[in-house]
Design an enzyme around this catalytic site. Structure first.
Site, short mmCIF file in Angstrom:
data_model
loop_
_atom_site.label_atom_id
_atom_site.label_comp_id
_atom_site.label_asym_id
_atom_site.label_seq_id
_atom_site.Cartn_x
_atom_site.Cartn_y
_atom_site.Cartn_z
N LYS A 22 46.25 25.35 60.10
CA LYS A 22 46.72 26.29 60.15
C LYS A 22 47.96 25.81 61.41
CE LYS A 22 46.03 29.74 62.23
NZ LYS A 22 47.14 30.70 63.58
N ASN A 23 47.19 25.05 62.44
CA ASN A 23 47.84 25.59 64.08
C ASN A 23 48.34 23.93 64.06
OD1 ASN A 23 46.98 27.82 64.53
ND2 ASN A 23 44.52 27.13 65.70
N ARG A 93 53.43 35.18 66.52
CA ARG A 93 53.68 33.88 67.67
C ARG A 93 54.27 32.87 67.77
NH1 ARG A 93 52.31 35.58 71.53
NH2 ARG A 93 51.94 34.19 72.78
N CYS A 117 48.81 40.41 71.46
CA CYS A 117 48.68 40.83 69.70
C CYS A 117 47.17 41.44 70.21
CB CYS A 117 48.15 39.07 69.07
SG CYS A 117 47.12 37.78 70.03
N ARG A 122 48.78 37.43 76.24
CA ARG A 122 49.18 35.56 75.27
C ARG A 122 51.08 35.59 75.93
NH1 ARG A 122 47.45 35.01 69.77
NH2 ARG A 122 47.60 32.36 70.26
N ASP A 125 55.08 31.82 79.98
CA ASP A 125 55.21 31.25 81.48
C ASP A 125 55.16 29.79 81.32
OD1 ASP A 125 52.26 32.32 81.62
OD2 ASP A 125 52.35 31.12 83.58
N GLN A 126 53.80 29.19 80.85
CA GLN A 126 53.65 27.90 80.75
C GLN A 126 55.18 27.05 80.07
OE1 GLN A 126 51.69 26.31 82.93
NE2 GLN A 126 51.81 28.84 83.75
N ASP A 306 38.50 29.93 68.74
CA ASP A 306 38.30 30.08 67.70
C ASP A 306 37.60 30.51 66.71
OD1 ASP A 306 42.09 28.87 67.05
OD2 ASP A 306 41.45 30.23 68.38
N ILE A 328 38.56 31.73 77.04
CA ILE A 328 40.11 31.83 77.13
C ILE A 328 40.63 32.59 76.41
CG2 ILE A 328 41.40 30.53 75.31
CD1 ILE A 328 40.01 28.63 76.27
N ARG A 398 46.97 35.07 56.83
CA ARG A 398 47.27 34.70 58.32
C ARG A 398 47.04 33.02 58.64
NH1 ARG A 398 49.61 37.13 63.35
NH2 ARG A 398 50.41 35.20 63.24
C1 EPZ Z 1 46.41 28.12 69.90
O1 EPZ Z 1 46.90 29.42 70.61
C2 EPZ Z 1 46.40 28.77 68.53
N1 EPZ Z 1 47.42 29.19 67.46
C3 EPZ Z 1 45.11 29.66 68.35
O2 EPZ Z 1 44.97 29.90 67.51
C4 EPZ Z 1 44.09 29.23 69.76
O3 EPZ Z 1 43.19 30.19 69.83
C5 EPZ Z 1 44.82 28.58 71.27
O4 EPZ Z 1 46.05 27.91 71.59
C6 EPZ Z 1 43.57 28.23 71.98
O5 EPZ Z 1 42.85 26.82 70.96
C7 EPZ Z 1 48.00 27.99 67.58
O6 EPZ Z 1 48.41 26.82 67.31
C8 EPZ Z 1 49.32 29.26 66.41
P1 EPZ Z 1 47.15 29.09 74.11
P2 EPZ Z 1 48.02 29.21 72.13
O7 EPZ Z 1 48.68 28.58 74.73
O8 EPZ Z 1 49.06 28.02 71.60
C9 EPZ Z 1 47.27 31.32 78.57
C10 EPZ Z 1 43.81 31.37 65.65
O9 EPZ Z 1 42.54 31.95 65.17
N2 EPZ Z 1 48.31 30.70 78.29
O10 EPZ Z 1 46.01 28.46 74.29
O11 EPZ Z 1 48.93 30.88 71.69
C11 EPZ Z 1 46.99 32.44 77.63
O12 EPZ Z 1 47.19 33.55 77.57
C12 EPZ Z 1 44.78 31.11 67.41
O13 EPZ Z 1 44.10 30.31 64.89
C13 EPZ Z 1 49.42 31.11 79.18
O14 EPZ Z 1 48.73 31.77 80.14
O15 EPZ Z 1 46.67 29.57 72.81
C14 EPZ Z 1 44.94 32.52 76.80
O16 EPZ Z 1 44.54 32.38 77.59
C15 EPZ Z 1 44.35 32.07 68.36
N3 EPZ Z 1 50.31 31.23 79.59
C16 EPZ Z 1 44.98 30.57 77.47
O17 EPZ Z 1 45.93 30.59 78.06
C17 EPZ Z 1 51.03 30.19 78.86
O18 EPZ Z 1 52.67 30.32 78.95
C18 EPZ Z 1 45.10 29.94 76.37
O19 EPZ Z 1 45.98 30.38 74.97
C19 EPZ Z 1 50.32 30.13 77.26
C20 EPZ Z 1 49.26 30.21 76.84
#
Ligand code: EPZ
Length: 418
Positions: A22-23, A93, A117, A122, A125-126, A306, A328, A398
């Site tokens: 999925k990811n 998202r 969510c 989530r 900003d990055q 995950d 995380i 999902r």
């Molecule tokens: C991806 O989400 C995955 N989703 C998530 O899987 C997974 O848990 C996550 O990566 C971590 O591995 C998809 O790939 C569609 P992040 P993502 O940006 O990209 C913070 C599942 O169950 N952050 O790596 O949204 C954020 O809040 C889902 O399959 C910022 O602060 O995760 C989090 O605490 C759930 N600012 C941490 O970083 C930003 O701009 C990691 O988030 C971006 C992220």
């Protein structure tokens, strides 16, 4: 409203075919917007989030075709809109992943802010920081991110924290930016590598994917390509935990063992015997009760967040006490309250859950709160006494393709009820 009913007590045996990740497929479908020609994607899982992404691409004007084997054909030549609407983004998202491709290919993008969510705020900003570094003008108002750029220019982007989505969004944008982009503190997940493999097949110049430093030399255009999606490491891990909890023996086929090192190590620590080939993983628990394991989630190659909920289900019935730290997301213990209803012994202190294994869980009606929490409730139901009924299973659909069909083929007593 559909529910899933699980009858506990049956060890799992047999083979299970793993679906595409999925990811990985979500960003890859969005990458289709970058090309001047058709992108063909195979090994696509039949997931609700995939259908949502295809709807979004269709809203933007791309031509979408799906054949009987669920292979996807994306034709970006008819894209006429650069607006990702709130009603779609709020349900998924990952819709924010059209931001980079639209900005790079069309110089304009309007994407609704995704909102939080269940598992956390989530923020994005990055993502925004990365696009601004590449020269985009970005404003955020009325719940929308409005981005524009004549042509993106390569830059050095240092992420404040490891972000899978931000790495993917900026990586996609950088493929068509002018000059060199260096992504520092980049995510190293296998799904990033799979996206880069697809982008290279489209003509992108990318090196370092899978490490914390990715270097992209921008090109003028990207052409069409064909790509087969990498197998889903989280689906694989979920089935392996199900076998470990029920004392069974299963083989996950069409898998990629090298994407699951941390999970396999933890399962061995729990007492599982594991044998791998290039594309399969066999776990044999031999009827034994798992030992409790301690873990702390971390970006890849660390233990994946995950898989935290699934391992918590295993610790609930394991021999001993497992200390689990979620680093995380700020709210990824929503499954705890539901597991307690099944008789688990769990104490949460901030980002740490202390799980004392009990001899037996007892089946009860429970409620899914997010994707991986719903998986953990199913796993708990597989070992609980009597029946467990899981509500709100739209979360499950999902991220898991036909999970109850795959589990019942392994001998589980599980079915979907209206
Ligand atoms: C991806 O989400 C995955 N989703 C998530 O899987 C997974 O848990 C996550 O990566 C971590 O591995 C998809 O790939 C569609 P992040 P993502 O940006 O990209 C913070 C599942 O169950 N952050 O790596 O949204 C954020 O809040 C889902 O399959 C910022 O602060 O995760 C989090 O605490 C759930 N600012 C941490 O970083 C930003 O701009 C990691 O988030 C971006 C992220």
């Amino acid at each position: 409203m559909q529910k899933i009913l699980v009858q506990g007590g049956k060890p799992l045996h047999g083979d299970v075919r793993i679906s595409g990740a999925k990811n990985a497929v979500l960003p890859i479908l969005c990458a289709g917007l970058l090309a001047d020609d058709v992108l063909r994607v195979s090994n696509v899982p039949r997931l609700h989030d995939v259908k949502t992404t295809l709807r979004l691409l269709g809203e933007l004007g791309a031509g979408i075709a799906i054949d009987d084997a669920f292979n996807i054909r994306i034709d970006p030549r008819t894209v006429h809109s650069h607006v990702a609407p709130y009603e779609l983004v709020k349900t998924m998202r990952a819709s924010v992943l059209v931001l980079g491709p639209l900005l790079a290919r069309y110089g304009a993008a309007e994407v609704s802010l995704p909102g939080g969510c269940a598992i956390g705020s989530r923020p994005i900003d990055q993502h925004i920081k990365g696009m601004q570094a590449l020269g985009a003008d970005i404003s955020v108002d009325h719940g929308f991110i409005k981005a524009s750029a004549k042509r993106l220019r390569g830059a050095r982007v240092v992420f404040d924290m490891v972000s899978v989505g931000a790495t993917e969004n900026v990586l996609m944008a950088a493929t068509l930016a002018e000059g060199r982009t260096v992504l520092e503190n980049a995510a190293m997940e296998p799904e990033i590598i799979d996206l880069a493999v697809c982008l290279r097949a489209m003509g992108a110049n990318i090196e370092g994917d899978g490490t914390g430093r990715i270097v992209v030399e921008g090109v003028e255009r990207l052409h069409g390509a064909e790509h087969s999606v990498v197998p889903d490491r989280i689906e694989t891990g979920t089935f392996l935990v199900a076998a470990a909890m029920t004392g069974g023996r299963i083989t996950a086929t069409h898998a990629r063992p090298e994407t699951l090192d941390a999970v396999i190590d933890k399962l061995k620590e729990a007492g599982a015997v594991i044998d791998c080939t290039d594309d399969s993983i066999t776990l044999d628990m031999g009827g034994r009760r798992p030992h409790a394991v301690n873990l702390s989630t971390a970006p890849h190659p660390g233990f994946p967040t995950d898989m935290q909920a699934q391992f918590m289900a295993m610790n609930c019935i394991a021999d001993g006490v497992g200390v689990m730290i979620e680093t995380i997301f700020e709210n990824r213990f929503m499954h705890v309250q539901e597991l307690l209803r099944l008789g688990a012994d769990i104490r949460v202190e901030g980002h740490t859950a202390i799980v004392r294994g009990v001899d037996k869980l007892s089946g009860a009606p429970v409620m899914a709160t997010d994707l991986r929490a719903s998986a953990s409730l199913i796993l708990a139901g597989l070992v609980a006494d009597g029946e467990t009924v899981i509500d709100r299973i739209y979360h499950l659909d999902r991220g898991y393709e036909n999970i109850e069909a795959k589990l019942s083929a392994l001998g589980a007593g599980i079915r979907r009820i209206d």
